[in-house]
Design a protein around this motif. Sequence first.
Motif, mmCIF file in Angstrom:
data_model
loop_
_atom_site.group_PDB
_atom_site.id
_atom_site.type_symbol
_atom_site.label_atom_id
_atom_site.label_comp_id
_atom_site.label_asym_id
_atom_site.label_seq_id
_atom_site.Cartn_x
_atom_site.Cartn_y
_atom_site.Cartn_z
ATOM 1 N N ALA A 112 6.058 -9.014 -4.719
ATOM 2 C CA ALA A 112 5.259 -8.566 -5.849
ATOM 3 C C ALA A 112 4.054 -9.476 -6.083
ATOM 4 O O ALA A 112 4.097 -10.671 -5.793
ATOM 5 C CB ALA A 112 6.123 -8.510 -7.109
ATOM 6 N N LEU A 113 2.999 -8.891 -6.645
ATOM 7 C CA LEU A 113 1.766 -9.608 -6.947
ATOM 8 C C LEU A 113 1.243 -9.169 -8.314
ATOM 9 O O LEU A 113 1.379 -7.997 -8.688
ATOM 10 C CB LEU A 113 0.687 -9.303 -5.901
ATOM 11 N N ALA A 114 0.651 -10.087 -9.025
ATOM 12 C CA ALA A 114 -0.067 -9.754 -10.258
ATOM 13 C C ALA A 114 -1.522 -10.135 -10.056
ATOM 14 O O ALA A 114 -1.832 -11.134 -9.402
ATOM 15 C CB ALA A 114 0.522 -10.490 -11.460
ATOM 16 N N GLY A 115 -2.411 -9.347 -10.603
ATOM 17 C CA GLY A 115 -3.819 -9.644 -10.394
ATOM 18 C C GLY A 115 -4.725 -8.786 -11.245
ATOM 19 O O GLY A 115 -4.333 -8.289 -12.301
ATOM 20 N N PHE A 116 -5.955 -8.615 -10.755
ATOM 21 C CA PHE A 116 -7.002 -7.917 -11.483
ATOM 22 C C PHE A 116 -7.441 -6.679 -10.703
ATOM 23 O O PHE A 116 -7.051 -6.464 -9.563
ATOM 24 C CB PHE A 116 -8.216 -8.830 -11.679
ATOM 25 N N LEU A 149 1.561 -5.252 -8.987
ATOM 26 C CA LEU A 149 1.770 -4.457 -7.786
ATOM 27 C C LEU A 149 3.028 -4.942 -7.077
ATOM 28 O O LEU A 149 3.101 -6.087 -6.635
ATOM 29 C CB LEU A 149 0.568 -4.572 -6.838
ATOM 30 N N ARG A 150 4.012 -4.065 -6.989
ATOM 31 C CA ARG A 150 5.265 -4.368 -6.305
ATOM 32 C C ARG A 150 5.354 -3.510 -5.054
ATOM 33 O O ARG A 150 4.881 -2.372 -5.019
ATOM 34 C CB ARG A 150 6.456 -4.091 -7.224
ATOM 35 N N GLN A 151 5.946 -4.059 -4.010
ATOM 36 C CA GLN A 151 6.058 -3.322 -2.757
ATOM 37 C C GLN A 151 6.705 -1.962 -2.984
ATOM 38 O O GLN A 151 7.687 -1.845 -3.714
ATOM 39 C CB GLN A 151 6.871 -4.123 -1.743
ATOM 40 N N TYR A 152 6.122 -0.942 -2.345
ATOM 41 C CA TYR A 152 6.609 0.442 -2.365
ATOM 42 C C TYR A 152 6.458 1.118 -3.733
ATOM 43 O O TYR A 152 6.996 2.196 -3.956
ATOM 44 C CB TYR A 152 8.075 0.529 -1.917
ATOM 45 N N GLU A 153 5.742 0.488 -4.671
ATOM 46 C CA GLU A 153 5.562 1.085 -5.989
ATOM 47 C C GLU A 153 4.079 1.131 -6.346
ATOM 48 O O GLU A 153 3.243 0.512 -5.695
ATOM 49 C CB GLU A 153 6.341 0.297 -7.047
ATOM 50 N N ASP A 154 3.771 1.877 -7.402
ATOM 51 C CA ASP A 154 2.381 2.043 -7.806
ATOM 52 C C ASP A 154 1.945 0.898 -8.712
ATOM 53 O O ASP A 154 2.762 0.157 -9.269
ATOM 54 C CB ASP A 154 2.216 3.374 -8.544
ATOM 55 N N LEU A 155 0.647 0.732 -8.859
ATOM 56 C CA LEU A 155 0.099 -0.286 -9.753
ATOM 57 C C LEU A 155 0.514 -0.014 -11.197
ATOM 58 O O LEU A 155 0.505 1.129 -11.650
ATOM 59 C CB LEU A 155 -1.421 -0.294 -9.664
ATOM 60 N N VAL A 156 0.851 -1.085 -11.905
ATOM 61 C CA VAL A 156 1.239 -0.981 -13.310
ATOM 62 C C VAL A 156 0.295 -1.840 -14.141
ATOM 63 O O VAL A 156 0.077 -3.015 -13.826
ATOM 64 C CB VAL A 156 2.690 -1.458 -13.524
ATOM 65 N N ASP A 157 -0.275 -1.266 -15.183
ATOM 66 C CA ASP A 157 -1.108 -2.024 -16.110
ATOM 67 C C ASP A 157 -0.186 -2.837 -17.009
ATOM 68 O O ASP A 157 0.669 -2.279 -17.710
ATOM 69 C CB ASP A 157 -1.958 -1.070 -16.945
ATOM 70 N N GLU A 173 0.821 -1.210 0.000
ATOM 71 C CA GLU A 173 0.000 0.000 0.000
ATOM 72 C C GLU A 173 0.854 1.258 0.000
ATOM 73 O O GLU A 173 0.469 2.282 -0.580
ATOM 74 C CB GLU A 173 -0.926 0.010 1.219
ATOM 75 N N GLU A 174 2.022 1.200 0.607
ATOM 76 C CA GLU A 174 2.812 2.405 0.833
ATOM 77 C C GLU A 174 3.279 3.083 -0.443
ATOM 78 O O GLU A 174 3.490 4.294 -0.477
ATOM 79 C CB GLU A 174 4.021 2.059 1.715
#
Length: 215
Positions: A133-137, A151-159, A111-112
């Motif tokens: 890191a996580l990949a999802g919907f 979604l990777r820790q400490y970073e923003d969501l990437v399409d 989240e951070e």
Amino acid sequence: MDYRKILDGLRAELEANEAIVLEDYYLNRGLTPKAARTTAARHGLKLEDRLLEFFTQVNGGVIQWRLNPKAAGRLELRQPNDASVISGFAAFYMLDELLQTQTGLHGTPFEEGLEDKTRLAAFRPLDRNVEEALAGFVVEDGVLVDRMVYLRQYEDLVDLGVDLSGYLQALVQAKAFMWWQDVFAARPAGKAVADLYYYIPLLFEREKLDAFREG
């Protein structure tokens, strides 16, 4: 689409490669369409048709492999200790886990890094390749949408620019290599430094990593 056949094809490829030790592979049985819809409804959501199709075939699973020590001496390693990190992993969430896991991500490094903290509420993880890191919907208007994000820790969501079928195609080509999602999210940049681009063609001579050519 036969998602199970796609993943089972990866299993067969790993099992046939003497340089690889397949440590774990299983895919849980899929849900019935009614059970999948009921599970989603319990979380106040609906599933797009292609995601419903996926979860009626596969409801969670694991792929895990490592380099065969006997093969390490025959590889031209980029770094002396690379043999210990040449491995692959994928852990697919079951549908019920997927739909509720985002609530456990609040207050964590996942989240951070988000510029808009409310975006975490819309994220639902499908696959974990590494702990960081996580990949999802994402959920849009109460519907789980067939569009993959990272979604990777400490970073923003990437399409990631692909749907689930495109994501699984990339996973199979990468053999679930550690940090492959990170490389895929940055494609086509970073080819010169990514271990994936060096070791996967070395271990799997016919693999061209076509899904990684364009962003």
